[in-house]
Write a protein that holds these residues in place. Structure first.
Motif: not given
Length: 302
Positions: A2-10
């Motif tokens: 999991i990266t900041e990109k996944n967190i951004s999407k959520s």
């Protein structure tokens, strides 16, 4: 991973500061053999007395508000060990029975740790590891952790071996993917055990939501969870209004880790990341609860 990109999407908004949540298997390391190798080294850790000293001072200041200034003057020398608990005897002797019981309870050791530091040099995609010895540990923060603490050095068996060196190289590799130009990184490791007994919670982050004062951290690579509830890892962003907004949470299992930008990243990437871990309590109060982790502080030198 999991990266900041996944967190951004959520979240529905952009987080640019680097975050990696994964498992040692994501680093191409075998989880079972990794945990099996490192778990025994947590039996040799020494008590971390600094947390207890801080709690004792806070308790006495609250119990004797009229003497708070005098007690606070003893805080740093007592914390750093240049004064002993005898310096607090005047107030400890005045505690009533209930206060003495509470004082004894908060004096219970709930953390043990050791420390070790390394230089990682990178040349032509080759990683070279050198151990360095630092006599004291200080953090670039705005709370008690700025004071000097001295911890037992990790044994050679624990950290001067092929498996640990491979882990250090993998972590340096995480930093290099973010900063391709990097040539030298200092990494400090903390083997840490948090203990909870009966009604005494094990504090993983007594300072609350915080930064560690390094450019990057692996806030926890969990090695063992035994008879516990709690220890939820949380990542926060400090917003423009100076409030902490929870952006990610997870109870890490053995073999799992969180790597993130820690200090100064708001100027490089735009998001000011902080973190916290909730306390632990034993599931079965007849037996202690234990959480073992390896934490890492990482700073780019060149």
């Amino acid at each position: 991973m999991i990266t900041e990109k996944n967190i951004s999407k959520s979240l529905g908004r952009t987080i640019k500061s680097p975050i990696r949540i994964g498992n040692v298997s994501d680093l191409k390391m075998d989880v079972k053999s990794f945990l099996h190798f490192f778990q025994p080294f947590f039996e040799e850790l020494k008590d971390d007395v600094y947390l207890v000293r801080g709690k004792q001072i806070a308790f006495l200041k609250e119990a004797f508000p009229e003497d708070a200034t005098a007690i606070e003057k003893l805080h740093k020398p007592y914390f750093e060990g240049t004064r002993t608990i005898d310096a607090l005897a005047y107030w400890i002797q005045q505690l009533d029975t209930n206060q003495k019981q509470e004082f004894d309870q908060l004096s219970t050791i709930t953390r043990q740790r050791n420390i070790s530091s390394f230089l990682i040099e990178i040349w032509d995609d080759q990683y070279f590891v050198e151990r360095i010895v630092q006599q004291g540990f200080e953090q670039d923060v705005d709370d008690f952790r700025v004071w000097k603490r001295v911890f037992k050095q990790a044994t050679r068996e624990a950290v001067e071996n092929e498996l640990f060196f491979e882990l250090l190289k993998k972590m340096a590799g995480l930093v290099k993917k973010i900063h391709p130009e990097v040539r030298k990184i200092q990494i400090t490791s903390h083997f840490m055990r948090t203990i909870s007994k009966e009604k005494v919670k094990g504090e993983n982050a007594p300072e609350g939501v915080h930064e560690d004062g390094a450019q990057y951290i692996m806030s926890a690579l969990v090695i063992n969870r035994q008879n516990i509830t709690g220890a939820e890892s949380q990542i926060y962003e400090k917003t423009a209004s100076d409030t902490n907004e929870l952006i990610y949470k997870k109870v890490l299992q053995p073999g799992e880790f969180i790597f993130q930008a820690d200090t100064g990243e708001e100027f490089t990437f735009g998001n000011d990341l902080w973190h916290y871990v909730t306390p632990i309590e034993p599931e079965d109060i007849k037996n202690p609860g234990i959480r073992d982790i390896i934490g890492f502080d990482m700073d780019i030198l060149e």
